[in-house]
Design an enzyme around this catalytic site. Structure first.
Site, PDB file in Angstrom:
ATOM      1  N   GLU A  80       0.322  -1.925   4.734  1.00  0.00           N
ATOM      2  CA  GLU A  80       0.641  -0.185   5.033  1.00  0.00           C
ATOM      3  C   GLU A  80       2.096   0.011   5.274  1.00  0.00           C
ATOM      4  O   GLU A  80       2.836   0.539   4.646  1.00  0.00           O
ATOM      5  CB  GLU A  80      -0.182   0.156   5.833  1.00  0.00           C
ATOM      6  CG  GLU A  80       0.223   1.862   6.010  1.00  0.00           C
ATOM      7  CD  GLU A  80      -0.770   2.902   6.761  1.00  0.00           C
ATOM      8  OE1 GLU A  80      -2.026   2.365   6.890  1.00  0.00           O
ATOM      9  OE2 GLU A  80      -0.414   3.706   7.543  1.00  0.00           O
ATOM     10  N   ARG A  91      -8.108  -1.783   8.599  1.00  0.00           N
ATOM     11  CA  ARG A  91      -9.353  -1.185   8.203  1.00  0.00           C
ATOM     12  C   ARG A  91     -10.156  -0.557   9.455  1.00  0.00           C
ATOM     13  O   ARG A  91     -10.837  -1.244  10.277  1.00  0.00           O
ATOM     14  CB  ARG A  91     -10.297  -2.135   7.423  1.00  0.00           C
ATOM     15  CG  ARG A  91     -11.266  -1.333   6.545  1.00  0.00           C
ATOM     16  CD  ARG A  91     -12.115  -2.435   5.658  1.00  0.00           C
ATOM     17  NE  ARG A  91     -12.793  -1.752   4.563  1.00  0.00           N
ATOM     18  CZ  ARG A  91     -13.175  -2.535   3.698  1.00  0.00           C
ATOM     19  NH1 ARG A  91     -13.291  -3.813   3.608  1.00  0.00           N
ATOM     20  NH2 ARG A  91     -14.050  -1.942   2.642  1.00  0.00           N
ATOM     21  N   GLU A 134     -13.224   2.518   5.036  1.00  0.00           N
ATOM     22  CA  GLU A 134     -13.317   1.949   6.131  1.00  0.00           C
ATOM     23  C   GLU A 134     -14.664   2.127   6.890  1.00  0.00           C
ATOM     24  O   GLU A 134     -14.703   1.308   7.602  1.00  0.00           O
ATOM     25  CB  GLU A 134     -12.156   2.673   6.872  1.00  0.00           C
ATOM     26  CG  GLU A 134     -10.763   2.506   6.501  1.00  0.00           C
ATOM     27  CD  GLU A 134      -9.593   3.442   7.272  1.00  0.00           C
ATOM     28  OE1 GLU A 134      -9.707   4.703   6.719  1.00  0.00           O
ATOM     29  OE2 GLU A 134      -8.810   2.816   8.069  1.00  0.00           O
ATOM     30  N   GLN A 150       0.777  -1.257   0.031  1.00  0.00           N
ATOM     31  CA  GLN A 150       0.105  -0.114   0.030  1.00  0.00           C
ATOM     32  C   GLN A 150       0.673   1.380   0.022  1.00  0.00           C
ATOM     33  O   GLN A 150       0.272   2.277  -0.244  1.00  0.00           O
ATOM     34  CB  GLN A 150      -0.840   0.158   1.159  1.00  0.00           C
ATOM     35  CG  GLN A 150      -1.977  -1.070   1.231  1.00  0.00           C
ATOM     36  CD  GLN A 150      -2.821  -1.000   2.581  1.00  0.00           C
ATOM     37  OE1 GLN A 150      -2.579  -1.952   3.474  1.00  0.00           O
ATOM     38  NE2 GLN A 150      -3.490  -0.201   2.916  1.00  0.00           N
ATOM     39  N   THR A 164      -4.331  11.461  10.248  1.00  0.00           N
ATOM     40  CA  THR A 164      -3.816  12.250  11.388  1.00  0.00           C
ATOM     41  C   THR A 164      -2.481  12.555  11.534  1.00  0.00           C
ATOM     42  O   THR A 164      -2.308  13.515  12.340  1.00  0.00           O
ATOM     43  CB  THR A 164      -4.312  11.479  12.652  1.00  0.00           C
ATOM     44  OG1 THR A 164      -3.686  10.133  12.713  1.00  0.00           O
ATOM     45  CG2 THR A 164      -5.696  11.110  12.757  1.00  0.00           C
ATOM     46  N   PHE A 214      -5.859  -4.346   3.303  1.00  0.00           N
ATOM     47  CA  PHE A 214      -6.755  -3.929   4.336  1.00  0.00           C
ATOM     48  C   PHE A 214      -6.045  -3.412   5.655  1.00  0.00           C
ATOM     49  O   PHE A 214      -6.165  -3.353   6.713  1.00  0.00           O
ATOM     50  CB  PHE A 214      -7.717  -5.219   5.055  1.00  0.00           C
ATOM     51  CG  PHE A 214      -8.523  -5.964   4.001  1.00  0.00           C
ATOM     52  CD1 PHE A 214      -9.543  -5.167   3.393  1.00  0.00           C
ATOM     53  CD2 PHE A 214      -8.110  -7.147   3.272  1.00  0.00           C
ATOM     54  CE1 PHE A 214     -10.180  -5.868   2.111  1.00  0.00           C
ATOM     55  CE2 PHE A 214      -8.705  -7.630   2.318  1.00  0.00           C
ATOM     56  CZ  PHE A 214     -10.108  -7.234   1.924  1.00  0.00           C
ATOM     57  N   PHE A 236      -8.354   1.399  11.631  1.00  0.00           N
ATOM     58  CA  PHE A 236      -7.237   2.032  12.235  1.00  0.00           C
ATOM     59  C   PHE A 236      -7.459   2.448  13.558  1.00  0.00           C
ATOM     60  O   PHE A 236      -6.977   3.582  14.043  1.00  0.00           O
ATOM     61  CB  PHE A 236      -6.769   3.101  11.297  1.00  0.00           C
ATOM     62  CG  PHE A 236      -5.247   3.504  11.511  1.00  0.00           C
ATOM     63  CD1 PHE A 236      -4.317   2.491  10.654  1.00  0.00           C
ATOM     64  CD2 PHE A 236      -4.960   4.678  12.052  1.00  0.00           C
ATOM     65  CE1 PHE A 236      -3.083   2.975  10.635  1.00  0.00           C
ATOM     66  CE2 PHE A 236      -3.631   4.937  12.133  1.00  0.00           C
ATOM     67  CZ  PHE A 236      -2.587   4.258  11.517  1.00  0.00           C
ATOM     68  N   ARG A 257      -6.168   7.307  16.942  1.00  0.00           N
ATOM     69  CA  ARG A 257      -7.456   7.275  16.454  1.00  0.00           C
ATOM     70  C   ARG A 257      -8.582   6.725  17.366  1.00  0.00           C
ATOM     71  O   ARG A 257      -9.622   7.092  17.207  1.00  0.00           O
ATOM     72  CB  ARG A 257      -7.189   6.675  15.007  1.00  0.00           C
ATOM     73  CG  ARG A 257      -8.668   7.084  13.794  1.00  0.00           C
ATOM     74  CD  ARG A 257      -8.346   6.266  12.740  1.00  0.00           C
ATOM     75  NE  ARG A 257      -8.008   7.014  11.778  1.00  0.00           N
ATOM     76  CZ  ARG A 257      -8.420   7.974  10.949  1.00  0.00           C
ATOM     77  NH1 ARG A 257      -9.679   8.236  11.034  1.00  0.00           N
ATOM     78  NH2 ARG A 257      -8.006   9.012  10.262  1.00  0.00           N
ATOM     79  N   ALA A 285      -6.191   5.464   5.030  1.00  0.00           N
ATOM     80  CA  ALA A 285      -7.208   6.350   5.781  1.00  0.00           C
ATOM     81  C   ALA A 285      -8.395   6.747   5.006  1.00  0.00           C
ATOM     82  O   ALA A 285      -8.734   7.724   4.972  1.00  0.00           O
ATOM     83  CB  ALA A 285      -6.289   7.575   6.072  1.00  0.00           C
TER      84      ALA A 285
HETATM   85  N1  MTE Z   1     -11.300  -2.864  -0.475  1.00  0.00           N
HETATM   86  C1  MTE Z   1     -10.821  -4.041  -0.828  1.00  0.00           C
HETATM   87  N2  MTE Z   1     -11.228  -4.708  -1.569  1.00  0.00           N
HETATM   88  N3  MTE Z   1      -9.585  -4.624  -0.460  1.00  0.00           N
HETATM   89  C2  MTE Z   1      -8.664  -3.760   0.484  1.00  0.00           C
HETATM   90  O1  MTE Z   1      -7.687  -4.196   0.861  1.00  0.00           O
HETATM   91  N4  MTE Z   1      -8.893  -1.832   2.325  1.00  0.00           N
HETATM   92  C3  MTE Z   1      -9.541  -0.837   2.981  1.00  0.00           C
HETATM   93  C4  MTE Z   1     -10.568  -0.140   2.157  1.00  0.00           C
HETATM   94  N5  MTE Z   1     -11.317  -1.195   1.232  1.00  0.00           N
HETATM   95  C5  MTE Z   1      -9.488  -2.644   1.074  1.00  0.00           C
HETATM   96  C6  MTE Z   1     -10.633  -2.195   0.720  1.00  0.00           C
HETATM   97  C7  MTE Z   1      -8.760   0.122   3.501  1.00  0.00           C
HETATM   98  S1  MTE Z   1      -8.014  -0.368   5.033  1.00  0.00           S
HETATM   99  C8  MTE Z   1      -8.522   1.164   3.308  1.00  0.00           C
HETATM  100  S2  MTE Z   1      -7.611   2.409   4.156  1.00  0.00           S
HETATM  101  C9  MTE Z   1      -9.293   1.694   1.913  1.00  0.00           C
HETATM  102  O2  MTE Z   1      -9.728   0.741   1.213  1.00  0.00           O
HETATM  103  C10 MTE Z   1      -8.091   2.257   1.061  1.00  0.00           C
HETATM  104  O3  MTE Z   1      -8.452   2.644  -0.057  1.00  0.00           O
HETATM  105  P1  MTE Z   1      -9.302   3.941  -0.529  1.00  0.00           P
HETATM  106  O4  MTE Z   1      -8.529   5.174   0.411  1.00  0.00           O
HETATM  107  O5  MTE Z   1      -8.707   4.183  -2.001  1.00  0.00           O
HETATM  108  O6  MTE Z   1     -10.498   3.843  -0.188  1.00  0.00           O
HETATM  109  N1  HPA Z   2      -4.937   5.997   8.916  1.00  0.00           N
HETATM  110  C1  HPA Z   2      -4.372   4.930   8.324  1.00  0.00           C
HETATM  111  N2  HPA Z   2      -3.104   4.842   8.052  1.00  0.00           N
HETATM  112  C2  HPA Z   2      -2.277   5.937   8.772  1.00  0.00           C
HETATM  113  C3  HPA Z   2      -2.975   6.802   9.461  1.00  0.00           C
HETATM  114  C4  HPA Z   2      -4.319   6.957   9.598  1.00  0.00           C
HETATM  115  O1  HPA Z   2      -4.903   7.903  10.186  1.00  0.00           O
HETATM  116  N3  HPA Z   2      -1.979   7.679   9.859  1.00  0.00           N
HETATM  117  C5  HPA Z   2      -0.986   7.009   9.665  1.00  0.00           C
HETATM  118  N4  HPA Z   2      -0.981   6.109   8.714  1.00  0.00           N
HETATM  119 MO1  MOS Z   3      -6.306   1.298   5.910  1.00  0.00          MO
HETATM  120  S1  MOS Z   3      -6.258   0.500   7.755  1.00  0.00           S
HETATM  121  O1  MOS Z   3      -6.089   2.986   6.651  1.00  0.00           O
HETATM  122  O2  MOS Z   3      -4.884   0.696   5.172  1.00  0.00           O
END
Ligand code: MTE
Ligand code: HPA
Ligand code: MOS
Length: 763
Positions: free
Chosen positions: A217, A327, A707, A182, A427, A213, A329, A295, A496
Site C-alpha cells: 500500500e 489485512r 479483510e 496497491q 477511515t 496484503f 489494518f 482502526r 480497506a
Molecule cells: N487476496 C489476495 N489473494 N491477495 C492479496 O494481496 N489483499 C487483501 C485482500 N485479499 C489480498 C487479498 C487486502 S489487505 C485487502 S485490503 C483487499 O484484498 C483489497 O482488495 P479489495 O478491496 O478489492 O477486496
Molecule cells: N484501511 C486500509 N488502508 C488505509 C486505510 C484504511 O482504513 N486508511 C488509509 N489507508
Molecule cells: Mo489492505 S491492509 O487494507 O491493503
C-alpha cells in the site's frame, strides 16, 4: 491457476536494462560518519552508485508525515535502512559492490520493543482517545472487575512476489514505472517529488501483483523511487526486485500491539465498563500507523455494546523497519483484545463464553451505537450468532469437549465462537472516491480502466463482470486495462477491502451514462415498424448482447450493431465515471461520527486440540458464517473467505517474528517463519454465506469481504485459550498471541511448576 500470468520480474529485460539494489545499514540505529564509494565504483559492471546527495528533488516522503528517507542522510534507523543505491549490469557486480562500499557508522543504542520505547519516551504523534460515558465511575460501581494485559505479535505479509519495480526513462524528462503496488497514484507522487518533476511527468502502471496484503500500500513506492532515480540518472531502463530474504528483513510488517485493560461487568457477564490502553510498535517512521492504530481503537468493541468505554492509543517509534498496512489494518489487534477479555470474564464467572458474547452483542433496536457514535445498521450479528450456534452444534460439541478433556491424559481440546463487525471504508475520508474510464469500441467490445489494482483478490474479474452486466454483454467482451495513473488520476490505494465498492461503483456510474446515451440514440431505431411508435429510451433493456424494447422485445438491435451505428452518427462511446462514498464524516477531535459506510459481519466457531506434551495445536473443525450481502462472484468470495481465515490462522498460531538483540530479523525465511500450508487446513472447514441479507447500502447490495475473514481466525486463538483453561486458569491467563506450540507448552509447563503461586487469576 494456469501459471500464465506475467509478474513484473517475469518480463524479459529491456535492451540496455540495468539492475538496481541497495546497501542497507548493518546496525539498527546509528549516525553515518562517512560513506566511501571509491573502490566499489571501480568494480567492473558497476554503472553508478548513489547516495542521498544524488536525489534531485525532495529527500523525505510519507503519506501522513514526511518522515521517510529514500536513502539515509544523517542517521540510519533500522537494519537494512538503505544508504547506497547500486546500479549495475549484473547481479554479481551488485554483490561485489555491496561488499566493497566502506561505511563508517557510529552505532547508537537501538530501541526495539514497545517496553524500550515507553521507557525512552520514544513515540510518534500524540496519544489518541475515544471515549463514551464515565469509565472510571462505572468501573468503580461494577459488580465485578478484572484487569489484565495482552500482547499480539507482528506478521510478515509473505506475498509470493517480492517488492519489484521497473523504470523506463522517457522523452523530455518523463518517466514510466511498472510497479507491483496497491497504490499507483502514491507511487507516482513520491517518484515525482523525489525526482523533482511534476506529477504529470510520471506514469505508474500496475498490471497485477503476486499478492500484497497491505504490504504494497505504501511501501512499494520505495523500490519504484529507487528504480526511477537510477533510470533518470543513467538514462537507461532500471529494474529492482528484492530477494525474498531482503524483502522479509527490510520491509514493514503487521504492528505488534500491547494492551492493558480493566473491565467491569455484572454476574451475567454483561459488560458495564471497559478501559483500554493500546500501544503499537510502529517501527522507525510514521507510514500509515496512525490510521492503523485508529482502526484498532474503532474495532476494540468488535461486536459488543460497551456503554462506558475509554480507549487510548499510542504509537511507539522503534529501530525496526516501519510497520505498515496488513489485512485488517489494526482491526485484528483490537478484536483479539476484546475477545481475550470476554474469555477472561467467562472464565471468571464460570460461564460459557458464547453466552457472554451473545448478551453483550450489539442489539437491533437498542444498544446499537458504537463508542464513536456510529449506529450499527442492518445488524445481523444476533442472527449470525444464533444460526451458527445451532448449525455447528456448538452446545453438543462443547459438552463433548468437556468430556474429552476429562478423559484424555495427553490432549486437551477447546471450542470457541467469535464474531467480526468490520467497518468498511477508508477511515481517511478523502480516500473514499474513485474514477473509472469505460470505452466501447466500434465492434461492441469494451475496455474498462480503474485505479483499482489486482493482487489475487479478484478485483479485475469482478469489475469485468459488473461492466458486462451493466451493458448487457458477455463477460468475454469486456477487458480490464492494466491499472495506470494516466488513465485514472488521483486514485486511492486498493485497500480497506473497498476495491470493488469504490472502483466497481465508478465503473457502474460510467456504464449508466453510456447506457442512457445509447438508449437515446437507439430508441428511434427500434420504432414499431407498423405504427412508427418510438419507444421511450428508459424503456430499453440491455441484455444478452442485445438492446431491446422491454415492451416489445422483438424490437431489438445487437449491442455490436448499435456501437458501430452510434459511432457513425457521432455519439460518444466513452465515459468517465466517478463515485464518492456517501455518509462518511468523522470528527477526530471529538472522536464522534460515521467513519464507516457499513459493517461486514460474520461469525466463526473453531475447535482445536493441543498436545499436552509437545504444545502442538491442530485445528479439528472450523465453521464460518458470513454476511456478504449479495455476492457478486461467489467463487471469489469463497476464496477470500478461506484465504483470509487461513492467513489469520497463521497470525494467531504459528507466525512468530524473532529478532536478535541487535534488531536483526532472525525469522527471515520460510524455514524459520511458519506460514500455514495445506497441512494446516482445518480437518473440517465449512464456509457459509448468510442468506437473505437485507443489506442495501452498497454496490449491487454486495458487501466487502477482503479483510473481514482474517479476523474470524481469532476464534482459533480463543479456542486455544479455552483449552488451556482446562489445564488451569493461570495457563489460559498467560497466553499471548500467537499461540505457538512453544507458547502453549510453556504456558502449560509453567503452570505445573508454579501452580501454587498462580492458584487464582488476578482480580
Ligand atoms: N487476496 C489476495 N489473494 N491477495 C492479496 O494481496 N489483499 C487483501 C485482500 N485479499 C489480498 C487479498 C487486502 S489487505 C485487502 S485490503 C483487499 O484484498 C483489497 O482488495 P479489495 O478491496 O478489492 O477486496
Ligand atoms: N484501511 C486500509 N488502508 C488505509 C486505510 C484504511 O482504513 N486508511 C488509509 N489507508
Ligand atoms: Mo489492505 S491492509 O487494507 O491493503
Amino acid at each position: 491457476m494456469s501459471g500464465r500470468s506475467i509478474f513484473l520480474n517475469d518480463v524479459p529485460p529491456a535492451r540496455n536494462e540495468l539492475l538496481v539494489d541497495f546497501l542497507g545499514s548493518p546496525v539498527a540505529h546509528g549516525r553515518i560518519k562517512s560513506v566511501d564509494l571509491s573502490a566499489a565504483s571501480k568494480i567492473p559492471g558497476v554503472v553508478a552508485l548513489f547516495t542521498h546527495l544524488d536525489i534531485p528533488g525532495h529527500k523525505y516522503f510519507g503519506s501522513i508525515l514526511k518522515d521517510e528517507h529514500l536513502l539515509a542522510d544523517e542517521t540510519v534507523d533500522h537494519i537494512g535502512d538503505p544508504i547506497v543505491l547500486i546500479v549495475a549490469e549484473t547481479r554479481l557486480a551488485i554483490e561485489s559492490a555491496r561488499k566493497t562500499v566502506r561505511l563508517d557508522i557510529e552505532e547508537l543504542p537501538p530501541i526495539l520493543s514497545i517496553d524500550d520505547a515507553v521507557a525512552a519516551g520514544s513515540f510518534i504523534g500524540e496519544q489518541m482517545v475515544i471515549e463514551r460515558g464515565d469509565v472510571l465511575a462505572a468501573l468503580n460501581q461494577s459488580e465485578h472487575r478484572l484487569d489484565g494485559s495482552l500482547s499480539t505479535g507482528g506478521q510478515e505479509h509473505f506475498y509470493f512476489e517480492s517488492q519489484t519495480a521497473i523504470a523506463e526513462p522517457g522523452e523530455s524528462g518523463r518517466m514510466t514505472i511498472h510497479s507491483s503496488t496497491q497504490h499507483p497514484s502514491e507511487a507516482q507522487q513520491i517518484v515525482a517529488d523525489i525526482l523533482g518533476i511534476p506529477f504529470n511527468h510520471v506514469v505508474v502502471i500496475c498490471k497485477r501483483m503476486g499478492g500484497a496484503f497491505g504490504g504494497k500500500e505504501t511501501q512499494a513506492a520505495v523500490p519504484a523511487a529507487m528504480a526511477a532515480l537510477a533510470a533518470i540518472k543513467t538514462h537507461r531502463p532500471c529494474r529492482i526486485a528484492l530477494s525474498k530474504d531482503h524483502d522479509m528483513r527490510y520491509t514493514g510488517k503487521r504492528h505488534p500491539f500491547q494492551s492493558r485493560w480493566s473491565v467491569g461487568f455484572d454476574s451475567s457477564g454483561l459488560i458495564t465498563a471497559l478501559s483500554l490502553e493500546l500501544l503499537a510498535n510502529a517501527g522507525c517512521t510514521c507510514d500509515v500507523s496512525p490510521s492503523i492504530l485508529e482502526r484498532a481503537m474503532f474495532h476494540s468493541d468488535n461486536a459488543y455494546y460497551l456503554p462506558n468505554f475509554r480507549v487510548t492509543g499510542r504509537l511507539c517509534r522503534t529501530n525496526l523497519p516501519s510497520n505498515t498496512a496488513f489485512r485488517g489494518f489494526g482491526g485484528p489487534q483490537g478484536v483479539a483484545n476484546i475477545e481475550n477479555i470476554i474469555e477472561e470474564i467467562a472464565l471468571y464467572l464460570g460461564k460459557d463464553a458464547l453466552d457472554v458474547r451473545q448478551i453483550n452483542c450489539y442489539g437491533i433496536d437498542d444498544r446499537n451505537t458504537t463508542p464513536y457514535g456510529q449506529r450499527v445498521e442492518n445488524n445481523n450479528l444476533p442472527r449470525l450468532f444464533s444460526q451458527l450456534r445451532q448449525s455447528s452444534e456448538y452446545d453438543r460439541r462443547q459438552r463433548e469437549v468437556e468430556k474429552f478433556n476429562a478423559a484424555s491424559p495427553t490432549k486437551v481440546r477447546g471450542l470457541s465462537m467469535t464474531p467480526v463487525n468490520f467497518g468498511i471504508a477508508f477511515t481517511s475520508k478523502k480516500l473514499n472516491q474513485a474514477n473509472a474510464l469505460v470505452n466501447i469500441y466500434t465492434d461492441g467490445s469494451v475496455m474498462v480502466a480503474t485505479g483499482g489494482t489486482e493482487m489475487g483478490q479478484g478485483l479485475y474479474t469482478r469489475i469485468r463482470q459488473i461492466v458486462a452486466d451493466e451493458l448487457g454483454i458477455e463477460f468475454g467482451d469486456v477487458i480490464v486495462a492494466p491499472t495506470s495513473t494516466d488513465k485514472n488520476n488521483n486514485t486511492s490505494p486498493t485497500a480497506a477491502s473497498s476495491g470493488t465498492d469504490l472502483n466497481g461503483a465508478a465503473a457502474v456510474d460510467a456504464c449508466r451514462t453510456l447506457r442512457e446515451r445509447l438508449a437515446e440514440f437507439a430508441a428511434p431505431l427500434l420504432a414499431d415498424p407498423k405504427t412508427g411508435l418510438v419507444p421511450l429510451p428508459e424503456q430499453l433493456r440491455f441484455e444478452n448482447g442485445l438492446v431491446c424494447d422491454s415492451v416489445q422485445p422483438e424490437q431489438f438491435i445487437t449491442f455490436r450493431e448499435l456501437a458501430i451505428r452510434a459511432y457513425q452518427e457521432r455519439v460518444d462511446l466513452g465515459e468517465r465515471g466517478y463515485y464518492a462514498t456517501p455518509g462518511i464524516e468523522y470528527n477526530r477531535s471529538t472522536g464522534r461520527g460515521n467513519p464507516f459506510s457499513y459493517f461486514t459481519q460474520g461469525v466463526a466457531v473453531s475447535e482445536v486440540e493441543i498436545d499436552r506434551f509437545t504444545g502442538q495445536l491442530k485445528v479439528r473443525r472450523v465453521d464460518v458464517l458470513i454476511d456478504a450481502g449479495q455476492c457478486i462472484n461467489p467463487g471469489i468470495d469463497r476464496g477470500q473467505l478461506s484465504g483470509g481465515f487461513m492467513q489469520g490462522l497463521g497470525w494467531v498460531t504459528t507466525e512468530e517474528l524473532k529478532y536478535s538483540s541487535r534488531g536483526e530479523l532472525l525469522s527471515n525465511s520460510p524455514t524459520t517463519y511458519k506460514i500455514p500450508n495445506i497441512g494446516d487446513l482445518p480437518e473440517v472447514f465449512n464456509l457459509e454465506f448468510l442468506e437473505n441479507s437485507a443489506s442495501s447500502v452498497n454496490l449491487l447490495r454486495s458487501k466487502a469481504l477482503g479483510e473481514p475473514p482474517l479476523l474470524l481466525a481469532v476464534s482459533v486463538w480463543t479456542a486455544a485459550k479455552q483449552a488451556l483453561s482446562f489445564v488451569s486458569p493461570a495457563a489460559a491467563n498467560r497466553l499471548s498471541l500467537p499461540a505457538t506450540g512453544e507458547t502453549l507448552l510453556l504456558a502449560m509447563e509453567q503452570t505445573k511448576i508454579c501452580s501454587a503461586s498462580h492458584a487464582g487469576i488476578q482480580v
